[in-house]
Each structure stands twice: as structure tokens, then as C-alpha cells.
Design a protein around this motif. Structure first.
Motif, PDB file in Angstrom:
ATOM      1  N   VAL A  12     -13.103  -9.227   0.021  1.00 57.29           N
ATOM      2  CA  VAL A  12     -12.554  -8.085  -0.711  1.00 57.29           C
ATOM      3  C   VAL A  12     -12.533  -8.440  -2.187  1.00 57.29           C
ATOM      4  O   VAL A  12     -12.054  -9.519  -2.549  1.00 57.29           O
ATOM      5  N   TRP A  66       0.822  -1.213   0.000  1.00 59.60           N
ATOM      6  CA  TRP A  66       0.000   0.000   0.000  1.00 59.60           C
ATOM      7  C   TRP A  66       0.857   1.265   0.000  1.00 59.60           C
ATOM      8  O   TRP A  66       0.329   2.366   0.129  1.00 59.60           O
ATOM      9  N   SER A 111     -11.592  -7.452  -6.312  1.00 53.80           N
ATOM     10  CA  SER A 111     -10.768  -6.668  -7.232  1.00 53.80           C
ATOM     11  C   SER A 111     -11.296  -6.872  -8.635  1.00 53.80           C
ATOM     12  O   SER A 111     -12.056  -7.819  -8.895  1.00 53.80           O
ATOM     13  N   ILE A 170     -10.038  -3.819  -3.599  1.00 52.62           N
ATOM     14  CA  ILE A 170      -8.672  -3.442  -3.973  1.00 52.62           C
ATOM     15  C   ILE A 170      -8.654  -3.282  -5.487  1.00 52.62           C
ATOM     16  O   ILE A 170      -8.731  -4.273  -6.224  1.00 52.62           O
ATOM     17  N   ARG A 213     -10.338 -12.994  -0.688  1.00 50.83           N
ATOM     18  CA  ARG A 213     -10.166 -12.035  -1.782  1.00 50.83           C
ATOM     19  C   ARG A 213     -10.574 -12.688  -3.099  1.00 50.83           C
ATOM     20  O   ARG A 213     -10.153 -13.804  -3.399  1.00 50.83           O
ATOM     21  N   GLU A 259      -6.226  -4.127   7.149  1.00 51.08           N
ATOM     22  CA  GLU A 259      -6.597  -4.808   5.907  1.00 51.08           C
ATOM     23  C   GLU A 259      -7.968  -5.471   6.018  1.00 51.08           C
ATOM     24  O   GLU A 259      -8.689  -5.604   5.034  1.00 51.08           O
ATOM     25  N   LEU A 319      -1.929   3.263   3.579  1.00 52.82           N
ATOM     26  CA  LEU A 319      -3.179   2.696   4.093  1.00 52.82           C
ATOM     27  C   LEU A 319      -3.382   3.055   5.562  1.00 52.82           C
ATOM     28  O   LEU A 319      -2.524   2.808   6.408  1.00 52.82           O
ATOM     29  N   LEU A 322      -2.046 -10.755  -4.260  1.00 48.59           N
ATOM     30  CA  LEU A 322      -3.159 -10.655  -3.314  1.00 48.59           C
ATOM     31  C   LEU A 322      -3.565 -11.952  -2.614  1.00 48.59           C
ATOM     32  O   LEU A 322      -4.517 -11.964  -1.865  1.00 48.59           O
ATOM     33  N   PRO A 379      -6.213   0.350  -2.447  1.00 47.44           N
ATOM     34  CA  PRO A 379      -7.148  -0.236  -1.468  1.00 47.44           C
ATOM     35  C   PRO A 379      -8.264   0.737  -1.124  1.00 47.44           C
ATOM     36  O   PRO A 379      -8.028   1.942  -1.002  1.00 47.44           O
ATOM     37  N   ARG A 411     -12.344   1.296   0.939  1.00 46.34           N
ATOM     38  CA  ARG A 411     -13.424   0.793   1.783  1.00 46.34           C
ATOM     39  C   ARG A 411     -14.713   1.446   1.322  1.00 46.34           C
ATOM     40  O   ARG A 411     -14.848   2.662   1.352  1.00 46.34           O
ATOM     41  N   LEU A 440     -10.911  -3.456   4.618  1.00 45.54           N
ATOM     42  CA  LEU A 440     -11.036  -3.142   3.191  1.00 45.54           C
ATOM     43  C   LEU A 440     -12.192  -3.917   2.576  1.00 45.54           C
ATOM     44  O   LEU A 440     -12.508  -5.037   2.990  1.00 45.54           O
TER      45      LEU A 440
END
Lengths: 440, 226
Positions: B75, A90, B77, A104, B49, A98, A94, B96, A118, A120, A101
Motif C-alpha cells: 500500500v 477510517w 501513500s 492510502i 506500507r 485493509e 471503510l 500507518l 483509503p 483501492r 487496499l
């Protein structure tokens, strides 16, 4: 904005916010700085490191002048070094754990490998800044209408700006092969705003009209605004857009902190100073340049508490004015000029990509205007260009000579030209722009 | 249908090309609920992720998956499902520790090939690799264990396990077939009704919500034509 939406004929989406006095804007910016600076100092290791190294603390900032005089800078190199030296993906920015979040995303990667962004999001609001509704209104879109979206996906749901505004996005892939569908959907839904154009997409739309037998003035008849972003349109693409008869509005990002759009005056791009504090400084020092003069854009977020950029030297060369616009909006305007470090000195003369562009695109086989300046050093004995073409190999020698001749005629220097297929350069793009300067 | 402007005019393939698809906010919000369950079943829960690979006109298919990931505490992407964005897919996969990637297609694999990136290595540590027909077979041949991930007309069909049939949300859709062409009908109100609507997918039905695509299972159509 609070309360109900303005009447359709209203000039402003949020008149109070868009026409604040300079004193009100600065008061609001100072209030927001007073919130964001302690937060960033407390939670961002990079910001804290920069401020500690400068022996400055957020409590030392009690005015905008204090900020301009004392706050340290950060830049892309600082962030990159933090990322690599400390193995922090980051870049030290950041401010959340993490686990907090939700998303990303990543940068375009135009000037290097994509970097992580990143974020939110709250489930209900997504990532769309409220100021975008002001921009859409300013360009003529109204709730209940259709907004054509021709854009890639990797930067996030751009269509959210239309939905938040109360319009319906019409989704078309950012792909030359999807432009016949663009024509059909334009005629079917009659959108009033299009986001966004690049030279390649403009020429693909023109080609689709021709292939599909569509009259482009009919296809574009409903549009009040065609938004262009990424990099300046080539002269050829501009001429094509002009022939469509719909007004074009430029759009850019503001130092990776905010965004800016043209208003109907087409006299600079407005950014919203509620969320972005921008300075215009001498690129080689910390001194401010005069209003409306060229300088380096230095941006500070006033609202992003996730990865706050504070006094970020963007490398973007702009003109910036705080003079109110004829449209009535009081927020500052910028004119993008180029990137710091994009120039190469040949025969004692600084040549920028924008100087080469018209020469390249006047050669038919290179009319997409795809090229790179090969900049092995700031000063070079010879101008070296890598130029995209769409011709058969048997014609390459003639094309090379034509490009060299066109460049010599415009700039007075004979370049060394390497020809590559257009697709090879397009593949370097994110794809709305390509890196215009390459080290090799 | 719910008093709000349409969520979007998206698109899906019906086998003859990409056709416009009006979508309401209500159906997108309802679909998120089903997506949360599907994702949870695949292990996309708190901290996981997921990378979604798509193009813009597929947003009505993917948006519920993205928001569902977020609602589940994960999360997400994004990358474009294009040759040119294969580098971004690789960047995310390498940096990631992804639990899942949805929407791997042949364009991405072609792009990885061009970059000299062995996708067998790139995707090896990812628990759920959701791949479209065509890409699925290539990943399988490379020694991976992908999940079917199929845009079946307006519906999304995802396998619950490697090698298992692709499944649509049974509360939203019911499937039929015309020969080996998969047809889809909606079970809940939508801005556009689908009654045995043709899709671009060929395969073998296993029940009213599941099917196994045929090898190379999409009906080809000329790129860019309606």
C-alpha cells in the motif's frame, strides 16, 4: 463512454451521458442507489450505525423521495467521533478489508489535521473518474495536446486525468520557485489547458514573467483553459489572469464525493450526476431549499464502494440548480459560496472571510490576500484578523493601520490586526488554500 | 516512440538546474518491472506500507515505485517533499506503521524541525528510510540507519541496505563518472536518449550501476532557475 472519441469539433465528449433528460438521470441515480446503499449498510460500520439508529433499512428505499425523506445524515463530526472514540482510522467508512487496499492518501488538512483516505485502485485504471474526460473536453482540451499541471502530489496523481484523456501532462512543481520553468515549458510545448491556479501561484507566474523577461500574453497564448481551484482567486489575481487573455474555469469538489467544473458558459460548475447525488438543504434543518437558492450541500456517492459517503452534510454553502445549462448539458450546477460556520457576528453584523478579502489585499504589503478571521465565538465584540505581509519589520505599524483603515472603510468595523509574515500563513495551507477561520 | 502520446514531460536535475524530460508510456511500464524487484528486495511486499515523498516534476521517478508497491501487494501513500508538508509525513509515519519511506529530503527535515518533531523518533520504527544526499547525513547524525535514495538524473538509485551504495536498475541504466560527477546512459529505448548525460550527483562509482554519494553529494544550483 463507449466507442470512439468524438470529432475534435464536437460539442460534447459523451453527448448521450451529458445531455440525459432529468427523468433519465433520476432513474439512473435510483438504480445506482439500489446498489450502493445495501453495500454501504452491509460493510460500513458508520453507515450501518446511522441507519440502524434511524430505524431505516436500504430495502425501505424504493424511490428518490424515500431516500430524501428517510435516509439519515452523516457529517464530519460524526466521522471524527467514530475515528477517535473507536480508534478506527477510517472513520467507520471503510467497506473493504485493509488487505484489499492499494493506496492510502489524505485530505488537504485545511480545516484540521489531514485525515486518511483509503482507496483501492485497479492497476490499469488508477483513481481517475471517467467524468473528468468530459470536463477536459468541455473546457477545450483535445487528445494529443499538452496539459500543463501545476499541482502538489499528496492528493494523488492528478496528471492521470490528462493521460486517461489522451493528452500529455507537463509537470511543474506547485512552488513559486518553479514558475520560470513554467514560462519556458509553456513556450516550448504550447499546452492548451492548465491545472491549477491559486492566487499565490498566479502572482508567482506574473512575477516569473517579469523576472524572466517573458511577455505573459505570449506565455499564455496557447491556453484555452486555465483551471482555478482551492479557494476563490483574490481580486488582484483575477485581474492578473484577465490580462493574460486566456479563459479561466473554476473547479471545486462536491461534498468530498465528486468534482465540478465550469463550462464555457461560466454559469455555475457542472458536476456529474452519474456519480454524485447532491441535495441542497437548509443549513439548520433537513428541509430542501428552492432551486438556485443558498443552502448546505449534502452529497451521496453513487459509485465509491470503498468509503461510501451517504447523505454527507458537507458544511459547504452553495447555490444549486437543476435547470439545464445554456451549453446543453443537463447535469446540475453549483456555485460555491462559503463554509457553514465561517461567519462571525460583530456589532450585530455577520462578517464572512470573503467580505474581508478585498480590504486586506488593497494594502500593498498584504496583496497576496493571506489572512485569517480569528473566531473565538460565533459572536464577538471586535473583529480580529491575522494578516500576512511581505514587508520589513520597521513598517509594521503603518501596515497594521492601513489594513485596519481599509477594513473599516469597507465594513464599518475597526478590526484588531495581528501581522505575521506571509510564509507563516502559507505554511498552514495544503498549499492551494489556507484555513480562513481560526479559533485562536 | 510507441504510438501513444508521451506519458509526461517530467524533469530531472543535470547539475545546472531542472531540465525537461520527455517520458514514454513504454519506458514507465518497463521501469515498473524493475521497481517491483527493487522493492521486493527491500521488503515491500504484500501488506507493506510505503510512503513516497516527492514533488510533481519528479513523478516519472516515483510513479514506478508507487505502482510497483501496489503490484507487490503493498500500500502506498503520498506526501509532498516540502517544508510545508512535513506534518503530513509525520501523520503518515505515526498512523500507518510504515515499512518504508522514500524521498526524505532536507526540506522535510527542516519542516519537522520547525514543528519540533524529532525525526530520529519519527522514523525510528521504519525499516527502510530512503534519504536524498543532505538528508541522509542528517538522519545518520541523528542515529538512524538510512538507505541512500538518489535521483541520479533521470534514474532512481536506491541502496539495498543501509550504508550500501545507491544502485540504479542495471537493465535500464549504466553509470560513468567525470571526476566525481555521476553520468548516466540508457540501455533500453527511451523517448529521450541519454549518453553520459551529466547529473546533479557527485560521488564515487563502485561499478556500472552503483555509487556512493559524496557528503552533501548534490551539485547545488540556484533554486527555480533552468
Amino acid at each position: 463512454m463507449t466507442g470512439t472519441r468524438p470529432a475534435p469539433g464536437a460539442r460534447f465528449f459523451d453527448e448521450a451521458a451529458e445531455t440525459r433528460s432529468r427523468a433519465d438521470i433520476e432513474t439512473m441515480q435510483l438504480e445506482r442507489l439500489a446498489r450502493i446503499l445495501p453495500h454501504a449498510y452491509e460493510h460500513s460500520p458508520l453507515v450501518r450505525s446511522a441507519w440502524d439508529a434511524a430505524a431505516v433499512h436500504p430495502r425501505d428505499i424504493s424511490s428518490l423521495d424515500d431516500f430524501y425523506e428517510r435516509a439519515p445524515f452523516i457529517d464530519k463530526t460524526t466521522i471524527e467521533h467514530w475515528r477517535t472514540d473507536r480508534r478506527d482510522p477510517w472513520g467507520g467508512l471503510l467497506c473493504l478489508g485493509e488487505s484489499e487496499l492499494t493506496t492510502i492518501l489524505s485530505s488537504s488538512g485545511t480545516t484540521g489535521a489531514p485525515t486518511l483516505s483509503p482507496q483501492r485502485w485497479a492497476p490499469s485504471d488508477g483513481p481517475v473518474p471517467a467524468g473528468l474526460s468530459r470536463d477536459l473536453w468541455m473546457m477545450g482540451l483535445r487528445p494529443g495536446e499538452f496539459m500543463m499541471m501545476v499541482i502538489f502530489t499528496f492528493r494523488g496523481p492528478a496528471f492521470g486525468m490528462a493521460q486517461q484523456f489522451g493528452a500529455t501532462p507537463v509537470l511543474v512543481d506547485y512552488d513559486a520557485d518553479d514558475m520560470l520553468r513554467f514560462c519556458e515549458l509553456s513556450l516550448r510545448y504550447r499546452p492548451t489547458c492548465l491545472y491549477n491556479l491559486s492566487s499565490v501561484i498566479v502572482l508567482a507566474m506574473a512575477d516569473a514573467c517579469e523576472r524572466g523577461g517573458y511577455d505573459p500574453t505570449d506565455v499564455f497564448a496557447s491556453y484555452r483553459a486555465l483551471v482555478q481551484a482551492g479557494e476563490p482567486l483574490s481580486a488582484k489575481a483575477r485581474a492578473v489572469v484577465a490580462s493574460w487573455g486566456a479563459p479561466m474555469f473554476e473547479h471545486t469538489n462536491v461534498g468530498d464525493v465528486g468534482t465540478a467544473f465550469q463550462c464555457p458558459e461560466h454559469d455555475g460548475l457542472h458536476y456529474w450526476e452519474d456519480d454524485t447525488l447532491a441535495e441542497n438543504l437548509d443549513p439548520s434543518s433537513t428541509a430542501p431549499v428552492a432551486d438556485d437558492e443558498r443552502g448546505e450541500l449534502v452529497a451521496t456517492t453513487l459509485v465509491n464502494g470503498t468509503t461510501p459517503l451517504i447523505r454527507y452534510r458537507s458544511d459547504d454553502i452553495v447555490r444549486l440548480t437543476r435547470t439545464p445549462c445554456a451549453c446543453g448539458r443537463t447535469h446540475s450546477r453549483i456555485w460555491p459560496v462559503g463554509r457553514k460556520g465561517d461567519g462571525v457576528v460583530v456589532d450585530g453584523r455577520t462578517i464572512l472571510p470573503i467580505d474581508v478579502w478585498p480590504a486586506v489585499e488593497e494594502v500593498d504589503a498584504c496583496d497576496l490576500g493571506l489572512f485569517q478571521v480569528i473566531r473565538e465565538a460565533p459572536t464577538m465584540d471586535r473583529l480580529r484578523l491575522r494578516v500576512g505581509h511581505h514587508a520589513s519589520d520597521m513598517h509594521l505599524a503603518g501596515i497594521r493601520d492601513a489594513v485596519a483603515g481599509a477594513v473599516e472603510a469597507r465594513l464599518g468595523v475597526v478590526p484588531e490586526v495581528e501581522l505575521v509574515p506571509d510564509a507563516e500563513l502559507l505554511r498552514l495551507g495544503p498549499p492551494h488554500k489556507i484555513p480562513r477561520v481560526a479559533a485562536r | 516512440m510507441d504510438g501513444r502520446p508521451l506519458w509526461a514531460i517530467a524533469a530531472y536535475d543535470d547539475g545546472s538546474g531542472r531540465v525537461p524530460w520527455p517520458v514514454s508510456h513504454t519506458e514507465i511500464e518497463r521501469t515498473m518491472g524493475g521497481a517491483c524487484s527493487t522493492l521486493a528486495g527491500l521488503g515491500v511486499r504484500a501488506g507493506a506500507r510505503a510512503l513516497c515523498c516527492s514533488v510533481l516534476s519528479e513523478s516519472a521517478h516515483f510513479w514506478p515505485l508507487m505502482i510497483g508497491t501496489m503490484i507487490n501487494g503493498g500500500v502506498f501513500s503520498l506526501a509532498d517533499a516540502t517544508v510545508g508538508d512535513a506534518l503530513r509525513v509525520a501523520m503518515f509515519a505515526r498512523s500507518l506503521q510504515l515499512h518504508a519511506v522514500f524521498g526524505v529530503n532536507e526540506a522535510i527535515l527542516d519542516g519537522l524541525d520547525d514543528l519540533g518533531i524529532a525525526y530520529a523518533d519519527l522514523f525510528a520504527g521504519i525499516d527502510v528510510v530512503g534519504a536524498h544526499p543532505g538528508a541522509y547525513e542528517r538522519l545518520l547524525a541523528a542515529g538512524l540507519m538510512p538507505h541512500w535514495f538518489v535521483l541520479c538524473g533521470p534514474a532512481v538509485a536506491i541502496a539495498t541496505e543501509p550504508g550500501g551504495p545507491a544502485r540504479v536498475d542495471p537493465t535500464e541504466w549504466t553509470l560513468a563518472s567525470d571526476g566525481d560527477r555521476i553520468l548516466v546512459s540508457n540501455l533500453q529505448p527511451r523517448a529521450q536518449e541519454f549518453v553520459r548525460a551529466p547529473t546533479c550527483i557527485r560521488g564515487r562509482l563502485v561499478d556500472a550501476s552503483g555509487f556512493v554519494p559524496n557528503p552533501g553529494g548534490a551539485v547545488p544550483y540556484p533554486t527555480g532557475e533552468m
